[in-house]
Design a protein around this motif. Structure first.
Motif, PDB file in Angstrom:
ATOM      1  N   HIS A   1       0.866  -1.110  -0.099  1.00 26.06           N
ATOM      2  CA  HIS A   1      -0.010   0.021  -0.047  1.00 26.06           C
ATOM      3  C   HIS A   1       0.999   1.238  -0.038  1.00 26.06           C
ATOM      4  O   HIS A   1       1.847   1.298   0.796  1.00 26.06           O
ATOM      5  CB  HIS A   1      -1.003  -0.050   1.141  1.00 26.06           C
ATOM      6  CG  HIS A   1      -1.443   1.206   1.465  1.00 26.06           C
ATOM      7  ND1 HIS A   1      -2.368   2.079   0.946  1.00 26.06           N
ATOM      8  CD2 HIS A   1      -1.050   2.214   2.541  1.00 26.06           C
ATOM      9  CE1 HIS A   1      -2.588   2.908   1.346  1.00 26.06           C
ATOM     10  NE2 HIS A   1      -2.056   3.560   2.321  1.00 26.06           N
TER      11      HIS A   1
ATOM     12  N   CYS B   1       0.281   5.578  -0.037  1.00 28.34           N
ATOM     13  CA  CYS B   1      -0.839   6.401  -0.032  1.00 28.34           C
ATOM     14  C   CYS B   1      -0.409   8.017  -0.470  1.00 28.34           C
ATOM     15  O   CYS B   1      -0.315   8.828   0.177  1.00 28.34           O
ATOM     16  CB  CYS B   1      -1.432   6.543   1.456  1.00 28.34           C
ATOM     17  SG  CYS B   1      -0.403   6.463   2.717  1.00 28.34           S
TER      18      CYS B   1
ATOM     19  N   CYS C   1      -6.623   5.139   2.102  1.00 28.03           N
ATOM     20  CA  CYS C   1      -5.593   4.980   2.998  1.00 28.03           C
ATOM     21  C   CYS C   1      -6.241   4.325   4.307  1.00 28.03           C
ATOM     22  O   CYS C   1      -7.473   4.029   4.231  1.00 28.03           O
ATOM     23  CB  CYS C   1      -4.922   6.201   3.339  1.00 28.03           C
ATOM     24  SG  CYS C   1      -3.459   5.789   4.580  1.00 28.03           S
ATOM     25  N   GLY C   2      -5.734   4.048   5.312  1.00 25.34           N
ATOM     26  CA  GLY C   2      -6.317   3.429   6.567  1.00 25.34           C
ATOM     27  C   GLY C   2      -7.171   4.425   7.331  1.00 25.34           C
ATOM     28  O   GLY C   2      -7.341   5.617   6.901  1.00 25.34           O
TER      29      GLY C   2
HETATM   30 ZN   LIG Z   1      -1.739   4.994   3.619  1.00 26.26          ZN
END
Ligand SMILES: [Zn+2]
Ligand SMILES: Nc1nc2c(c(=O)[nH]1)N[C@@H](CNc1ccc(C(=O)N[C@@H](CCC(=O)N[C@@H](CCC(=O)N[C@@H](CCC(=O)O)C(=O)O)C(=O)O)C(=O)O)cc1)CN2
Length: 817
Positions: A700, A702, A785-786
């Motif tokens: 991942h 971001c 994203c988270g």
């Molecule tokens: Zn992220």
């Protein structure tokens, strides 16, 4: 000539993050504007008085900021985008914070949600033109740091005007305390280079002639207020610059140095070498030049060779980006001949101390030996004072003592009249420095033979998956049985006040480990139950046990130390405590397996293992400076590899290895980039490629500046990558498609930095767009994203809508076939 001490900037958040508290209270209505202003004034006073007490000769002002110094500069020059509807003479707090965080349609400001990594909490729904408030300015990384600034927006017909005199006010505020400071301004050329053009594309540097009168006005006002030096930050001088940019400095500084006859300008460069831009810097009619001698020690010779005799040189000799105690004896030996040369010299940290924590003394739990190797902002200033004092007591003696490279030589140096106490203080400082240098070379805490042997024995096989992606893909498809457009999230769920309180109570000892773990299991269980309910395809455990995606791992790896109070500002009110990598890194025990296993035991759906990758662990930590970063990254890669393999052994079929900071570590100069990407990508591969073909590796990232590193991203050879695209979808996907990116991609379908709940339709639209560039079977559905900075109240409906969007896409595919 006396050698003096300067700082280019001091940490602004306060020893106890008072700025965070004051800002968040103001934003959520718990505190008034007056409360915020008074908290800020106390912070500034404390910073100035602290530096005066430490013996700084040139103390900065205007380094304080309510949010960001680039935003402050936009406010100063009237670069307020029209959507903020500002028409006054002086930018008010509401306008200022609206630029930083957006303005909600309903409340008109003071939005309570403090968290977002792009500043904008509130915005216009992408593509629909529905106005749900005012979008903040974009936020992006300040050079290669984890500090974020707000990107100035300029129009081709931009009109500048002086709409903030903050720098003058703060100068006068310090003066009233009896301190004549050196105000800091972001230089006009760097300001324009960091700005982005609004409307049709144009070169923002064309605005220089319009911008300079504002700077001239400001400099005159500062001179009138009593300033004698002003620091002009032009870090852009360490970048690869266009000819236009290179040509902008001469006219700019000709105008600025003529602004006020009594004023002297210190042109500050940092974060790297001036190289081909050095002749430009040396040709400007400024009174002083600051150079970074930590990142670029070799440039000193060229600087000395080219500098006018009357140019004051500010030498950035201590690392403003890291936390190691300096080698004072070596520095003294190097500087003594220079000090004897008669040139005006200033000793300074390499850059602003904004990027290091405030005071080591607050770390009372840190191991004593490790502590003896460290220096935070306050300690760095003491080191500079000691060095300057040693140089000032007499060049001959100092030079003699220094070549002996032995601190005890100092006892003979003290000129007539110095006290024994002073002599003792000097001797102790040099001795402590020498001891730190010596023990770091040999300490068994640092040097672990097993780790070094393992690092030396890495084979080519370890850097590659067994089979190429297409073959792995067949096996993974069979093993996972996922639908088209599989849905997932990036890892974290809201870090609620309850979660943080429980962790704080556990750390304090008021909540037992057993009770804390029970609490976390409950959080995981409800997150898993909820993910079932909304029918996500690939689940996550939620990361409730993590304080931060880097610090959490640092706390469990050997070779890492972590701190209690060593906060460094990341953006606005948000800070991080980067862990300290002091030695060879290994993983004594599994770090995430138990939490993962518990979460997987609650579901038959695949539960993603969730790890932070080696490059991100490296780039978001304070890294040892006694070996190349690539060597440390290799240790991290092997530690993460062990964790990946343990997760696989425990049954994880999907493992995500986040590399959110891979782009940030990219060298500022193009010529150095490939080398970095080579070792960074290898390290990721070492972490990832121990697993069987059927185990699916996700990564991942971001951010959306991928275009120049796509080749490296593909070389990482992850099976699935999730990226941030909600704000920049087309261009980015186009780049991935043109490049023929081989693996599967989850282009973020909504921006997690806003509390606004995205409509299903906006996400299907994005997914349909993605389909124009990517094969449907390659597309995953996930947020940007988270979700740790969000609340459940906005996460729940948002994810429901996201899953609905994926369902609509599957339906549409079925109909089409
Ligand atoms: Zn992220
Ligand atoms: N390292 C890192 N860099 C990153 C990111 C990231 O996630 N990590 N994301 C991007 C954006 N940057 C960000 C940086 C910080 C935060 C953030 O949320 N920071 C939190 C602190 C996170 C943390 O460490 N929390 C700890 C400590 C929390 C805390 O403040 N505890 C109090 C007590 C709390 C209580 O009693 O309620 C205390 O220690 O004083 C925890 O949860 O355990 C903050 O400033 O508020 C978010 C994004 C880029 N860089």
């Amino acid at each position: 000539m006396t050698v003096t001490v300067a700082t280019l900037g001091f940490p602004r958040i306060g020893a106890r993050r008072e700025l965070k508290t004051a800002l968040e209270h103001y934003w959520n209505g718990q505190g008034s504007a007056a409360d915020l202003l008074s908290a800020a004034a106390s912070l500034r006073k404390a910073a100035w008085e602290r530096q005066r007490a430490l013996g700084v000769d040139a103390i900065p002002s205007n380094d304080f900021s309510f949010y960001d110094h680039v935003l402050d500069t936009s406010a100063m020059v009237g670069a307020i985008p029209p959507r903020f509807e500002f028409s006054g003479n002086r930018v008010d707090l509401d306008t200022y914070f609206a630029m930083a965080r957006g303005r909600s349609a309903e409340t008109g400001g003071n939005d309570a949600g403090a968290a977002c990594s792009h500043g904008g909490e509130i915005e216009t729904e992408a593509g629909t033109g529905v106005n749900t408030g005012t979008v903040a300015e974009e936020m992006t990384k300040w050079f290669d740091t984890n500090y974020h600034y707000l990107v100035p927006e300029l129009e081709e017909e931009q009109v500048f005007r002086l709409t903030s005199t903050k720098c003058v006010e703060e100068f006068l505020e310090a003066k009233a305390l009896g301190i004549i400071t050196r105000p800091v301004l972001l230089g006009p050329v760097t300001f324009l280079l960091l700005s982005k053009a609004q409307g049709k594309p144009f070169d923002t540097l064309t605005l220089l002639p319009r911008l300079l009168p504002i700077y001239v006005d400001v400099l005159r006002r500062l001179a009138a207020a009593g300033a004698d030096w002003v620091q002009m930050d032009e870090p852009a001088l360490v970048l690869d610059l266009s000819e236009t940019a290179r040509a902008a400095f001469a006219p700019a500084y000709a105008a600025l140095t003529q602004a006020a006859p009594t004023l002297r300008l210190m042109l500050a460069t940092y974060f790297g070498a001036l190289e081909e831009n050095l002749p430009i810097a040396l040709s400007l009619p400024v009174h002083g030049l600051h150079v970074d001698l930590v990142r670029a020690p070799a440039q000193l010779a060229d600087v000395l060779a080219g500098a006018r005799a009357d140019l004051t040189l500010s030498l950035g000799v201590l690392d403003g980006r890291n936390i190691w105690r300096a080698d004072l004896n070596a520095l003294l030996a190097q500087l003594a001949p220079l000090a004897a040369s008669g040139r005006a010299l200033v000793l300074a940290p390499s850059c602003s101390l904004l990027h290091v924590p405030l005071d080591l003394e607050r770390e009372t739990d840190l191991d004593a030996e490790i502590k003896s190797w460290l220096a935070f902002a306050v300690q760095k200033i003491s080191e500079l004072r000691v060095l300057a004092d040693a140089l000032n007591i007499g060049p001959t003696n100092v030079a003699a003592g220094a070549t002996k490279n032995n601190a005890t030589g100092l006892s003979e140096w003290g000129p007539e009249g110095v006290t024994d106490g002073w002599r003792e203080h000097m001797r102790a400082a040099f001795e402590a420095s020498a001891r730190a240098v010596a023990t770091r070379r040999t300490s068994p805490r640092i040097h672990a033979q097993a780790v070094q042997q393992r690092a030396a024995s890495v084979t080519g096989k370890m850097v590659q998956r067994s089979s190429p992606f297409p073959e792995r893909r067949v096996q993974q498809k069979a093993a996972l049985g996922l639908p088209l457009f599989p849905t997932t999230t990036i890892g974290s769920f809201p870090q609620t006040a309850d979660v943080r309180k429980a962790r704080a109570a556990h750390a304090k000892g008021t909540l037992s480990t057993e009770a804390y773990q029970r609490f976390l299991r409950n959080e995981i269980a409800s997150a898993v139950a909820w993910q079932h309910e909304v029918e996500l395809d690939v689940l996550v455990h939620g990361e409730f046990e993590r304080n931060d995606m880097v610090q959490y791992f640092g706390e469990q790896l050997s070779g890492f130390a972590f701190t209690k109070h060593a906060w460094v500002q990341s953006y606005g009110s948000r800070s991080v405590r980067p862990p300290i990598i002091f030695g060879d890194v290994a993983r004594p025990a599994p770090m995430t397996v138990a939490w993962w296993a518990y979460a997987q035991s609650l579901t038959k759906r695949p539960m993603k293992g969730m790890l932070t990758g080696p490059v991100t662990l490296l780039n978001w930590s304070f890294v040892r400076d006694d070996q190349p970063r690539s060597a440390t990254c290799l240790h991290l890669a092997l530690a993460v590899r062990d964790e990946v393999l343990d997760l696989e052994k425990a049954g994880a079929e999907i493992i995500q290895i986040d590399e959110a900071a891979l782009r940030e570590g990219l060298p500022l100069r193009r010529a150095e980039r490939q080398r970095y990407l080579d070792w960074a990508v290898s390290c990721f591969q070492i972490a990832a490629s121990g697993v069987a073909d059927r185990t699916q590796i996700h990564t991942h990232m971001c951010y959306s500046e991928f275009n120049d590193i796509l080749e490296a991203i593909a070389a990482m050879d992850a099976d699935v990558i999730s990226i941030e695209t909600a704000r920049s979808r087309m261009e980015l996907l186009d780049a991935f498609a043109k490049f023929d990116y081989p693996a599967e991609i989850g282009p973020g379908v909504y921006d997690i930095h806003s509390p606004r709940v995205p409509e299903t339709a906006s996400m299907t639209r994005l997914l349909k767009e993605a389909q124009l560039y990517l094969k449907a079977e390659h597309i995953w559905v996930n947020p940007d994203c988270g979700l740790k900075t969000r609340t459940w109240a906005d996460v729940k409906p948002s994810i429901r809508n996201m899953v609905a969007a994926a369902r609509e896409m599957r339906e549409a595919m079925r109909k089409a076939n």
